[in-house]
Design a protein around this motif. Sequence first.
Motif, PDB file in Angstrom:
ATOM      1  N   LEU A   1     -28.584  21.264 -13.233  1.00  0.00           N
ATOM      2  CA  LEU A   1     -27.979  21.496 -11.927  1.00  0.00           C
ATOM      3  C   LEU A   1     -28.296  20.413 -10.901  1.00  0.00           C
ATOM      4  O   LEU A   1     -27.569  20.268  -9.921  1.00  0.00           O
ATOM      5  CB  LEU A   1     -28.430  22.855 -11.377  1.00  0.00           C
ATOM      6  N   LEU A   2     -29.376  19.669 -11.118  1.00  0.00           N
ATOM      7  CA  LEU A   2     -29.749  18.666 -10.127  1.00  0.00           C
ATOM      8  C   LEU A   2     -28.677  17.595  -9.918  1.00  0.00           C
ATOM      9  O   LEU A   2     -28.428  17.215  -8.770  1.00  0.00           O
ATOM     10  CB  LEU A   2     -31.087  18.020 -10.502  1.00  0.00           C
ATOM     11  N   PRO A   3     -28.020  17.083 -10.972  1.00  0.00           N
ATOM     12  CA  PRO A   3     -26.922  16.128 -10.727  1.00  0.00           C
ATOM     13  C   PRO A   3     -25.799  16.727  -9.888  1.00  0.00           C
ATOM     14  O   PRO A   3     -25.231  16.047  -9.023  1.00  0.00           O
ATOM     15  CB  PRO A   3     -26.445  15.783 -12.136  1.00  0.00           C
ATOM     16  N   ILE A   4     -25.491  18.013 -10.127  1.00  0.00           N
ATOM     17  CA  ILE A   4     -24.458  18.681  -9.327  1.00  0.00           C
ATOM     18  C   ILE A   4     -24.924  18.808  -7.884  1.00  0.00           C
ATOM     19  O   ILE A   4     -24.155  18.591  -6.933  1.00  0.00           O
ATOM     20  CB  ILE A   4     -24.142  20.077  -9.911  1.00  0.00           C
ATOM     21  N   TYR A   5     -26.193  19.148  -7.720  1.00  0.00           N
ATOM     22  CA  TYR A   5     -26.780  19.243  -6.384  1.00  0.00           C
ATOM     23  C   TYR A   5     -26.682  17.904  -5.659  1.00  0.00           C
ATOM     24  O   TYR A   5     -26.296  17.848  -4.481  1.00  0.00           O
ATOM     25  CB  TYR A   5     -28.243  19.676  -6.504  1.00  0.00           C
ATOM     26  N   ALA A   6     -27.006  16.822  -6.360  1.00  0.00           N
ATOM     27  CA  ALA A   6     -26.974  15.491  -5.750  1.00  0.00           C
ATOM     28  C   ALA A   6     -25.558  15.109  -5.341  1.00  0.00           C
ATOM     29  O   ALA A   6     -25.337  14.567  -4.254  1.00  0.00           O
ATOM     30  CB  ALA A   6     -27.540  14.461  -6.724  1.00  0.00           C
ATOM     31  N   VAL A   7     -24.585  15.391  -6.200  1.00  0.00           N
ATOM     32  CA  VAL A   7     -23.187  15.082  -5.874  1.00  0.00           C
ATOM     33  C   VAL A   7     -22.728  15.888  -4.660  1.00  0.00           C
ATOM     34  O   VAL A   7     -22.094  15.362  -3.739  1.00  0.00           O
ATOM     35  CB  VAL A   7     -22.274  15.369  -7.085  1.00  0.00           C
ATOM     36  N   ALA A   8     -23.064  17.190  -4.654  1.00  0.00           N
ATOM     37  CA  ALA A   8     -22.676  18.052  -3.538  1.00  0.00           C
ATOM     38  C   ALA A   8     -23.314  17.592  -2.236  1.00  0.00           C
ATOM     39  O   ALA A   8     -22.654  17.536  -1.185  1.00  0.00           O
ATOM     40  CB  ALA A   8     -23.073  19.503  -3.838  1.00  0.00           C
ATOM     41  N   LYS A   9     -24.588  17.239  -2.281  1.00  0.00           N
ATOM     42  CA  LYS A   9     -25.260  16.749  -1.080  1.00  0.00           C
ATOM     43  C   LYS A   9     -24.660  15.424  -0.613  1.00  0.00           C
ATOM     44  O   LYS A   9     -24.616  15.139   0.581  1.00  0.00           O
ATOM     45  CB  LYS A   9     -26.757  16.559  -1.356  1.00  0.00           C
ATOM     46  N   GLY A  10     -24.183  14.622  -1.559  1.00  0.00           N
ATOM     47  CA  GLY A  10     -23.529  13.370  -1.195  1.00  0.00           C
ATOM     48  C   GLY A  10     -22.266  13.617  -0.369  1.00  0.00           C
ATOM     49  O   GLY A  10     -22.034  12.934   0.639  1.00  0.00           O
TER      50      GLY A  10
ATOM     51  N   ALA B   1     -21.475  10.079  -1.221  1.00  0.00           N
ATOM     52  CA  ALA B   1     -21.484   9.916   0.234  1.00  0.00           C
ATOM     53  C   ALA B   1     -20.568   8.757   0.637  1.00  0.00           C
ATOM     54  O   ALA B   1     -19.808   8.861   1.616  1.00  0.00           O
ATOM     55  CB  ALA B   1     -22.904   9.671   0.734  1.00  0.00           C
ATOM     56  N   THR B   2     -20.627   7.659  -0.122  1.00  0.00           N
ATOM     57  CA  THR B   2     -19.771   6.503   0.156  1.00  0.00           C
ATOM     58  C   THR B   2     -18.301   6.852  -0.031  1.00  0.00           C
ATOM     59  O   THR B   2     -17.434   6.447   0.762  1.00  0.00           O
ATOM     60  CB  THR B   2     -20.144   5.322  -0.766  1.00  0.00           C
ATOM     61  N   TYR B   3     -18.019   7.630  -1.071  1.00  0.00           N
ATOM     62  CA  TYR B   3     -16.643   8.057  -1.339  1.00  0.00           C
ATOM     63  C   TYR B   3     -16.105   8.895  -0.176  1.00  0.00           C
ATOM     64  O   TYR B   3     -14.971   8.679   0.299  1.00  0.00           O
ATOM     65  CB  TYR B   3     -16.599   8.854  -2.639  1.00  0.00           C
ATOM     66  N   THR B   4     -16.903   9.863   0.275  1.00  0.00           N
ATOM     67  CA  THR B   4     -16.489  10.716   1.391  1.00  0.00           C
ATOM     68  C   THR B   4     -16.322   9.896   2.664  1.00  0.00           C
ATOM     69  O   THR B   4     -15.391  10.119   3.452  1.00  0.00           O
ATOM     70  CB  THR B   4     -17.533  11.827   1.623  1.00  0.00           C
ATOM     71  N   TRP B   5     -17.211   8.955   2.860  1.00  0.00           N
ATOM     72  CA  TRP B   5     -17.160   8.048   4.019  1.00  0.00           C
ATOM     73  C   TRP B   5     -15.833   7.290   4.031  1.00  0.00           C
ATOM     74  O   TRP B   5     -15.152   7.216   5.059  1.00  0.00           O
ATOM     75  CB  TRP B   5     -18.345   7.097   3.927  1.00  0.00           C
ATOM     76  N   LYS B   6     -15.450   6.724   2.893  1.00  0.00           N
ATOM     77  CA  LYS B   6     -14.212   5.956   2.798  1.00  0.00           C
ATOM     78  C   LYS B   6     -12.990   6.847   3.021  1.00  0.00           C
ATOM     79  O   LYS B   6     -12.009   6.422   3.643  1.00  0.00           O
ATOM     80  CB  LYS B   6     -14.124   5.260   1.439  1.00  0.00           C
ATOM     81  N   LEU B   7     -13.043   8.078   2.508  1.00  0.00           N
ATOM     82  CA  LEU B   7     -11.934   9.004   2.735  1.00  0.00           C
ATOM     83  C   LEU B   7     -11.754   9.272   4.225  1.00  0.00           C
ATOM     84  O   LEU B   7     -10.627   9.292   4.735  1.00  0.00           O
ATOM     85  CB  LEU B   7     -12.195  10.324   2.008  1.00  0.00           C
TER      86      LEU B   7
END
Length: 247
Positions: A90-99, A49-55
Amino acid sequence: MSIFGLRTSNPAFNRYFWRKHKTYSKSKMSISGIILKSLAMLTLVGITATYTWKLFFAGVEVKWYTTIGMFVAIVCSLFISFNHSSAKYLLPIYAVAKGFFLGGISAYAHNRFPNLPFQAIAVTITTFFVMLFLYRLKLIRVTKEFRAIVITASATIFLFYFIGWILWFLKIDAPMLWGTSWFAIGFNVVAAIIASFSLLLDFYYIDRQVGRYPKEREWLATWGLLITLIWLYVEVLRLTRKLAIRF
């Protein structure tokens, strides 16, 4: 949500997903295990989420990050729903995608109304601990009737959003959901309250499974909590945004 089962508003906690499986280890679920996994997944959500925010604030168009993140999270949830042993993969992928999804919508909100996402985060965290406090002290009892009301309300809200998304794809305006009328605001208030009550159902089902079910099920418990927490945050963010626009 209840569309996946009839026992709770969260798909991770109905009887189908908690049934026994011969391949699981003899170790049992624990509260500490669920907490550690939840913190790890929330950290992944926060990083992306922080990465997307900065982008976004660097001038990069993050529409595709947000959209793809949303759809990847949906696909992961569907896979987990019908193959619960895949949760830990799949949960780590889910968390990254939701981020990516949350980072995008939060950046858009912050760009128009500074600090709005931080207020929504604060409300979400406060609500989580308030609900936990109410549950532990049994100030609100999770009875059969209470569960039925929350499940029915959750299913109704999900249906409204599903119809709204279809209309959005068809370029048809749905001000009752996405507008800033009193009806739209009232709908968000109700949705946020139901999301809050869903936390009580999540606590109830986790409480019943801890020490009884295999340790691998901690991943399902973590997934269920993430679903509810993210749902609550999105509802609070949308509500505060609508109130900011109106007032």
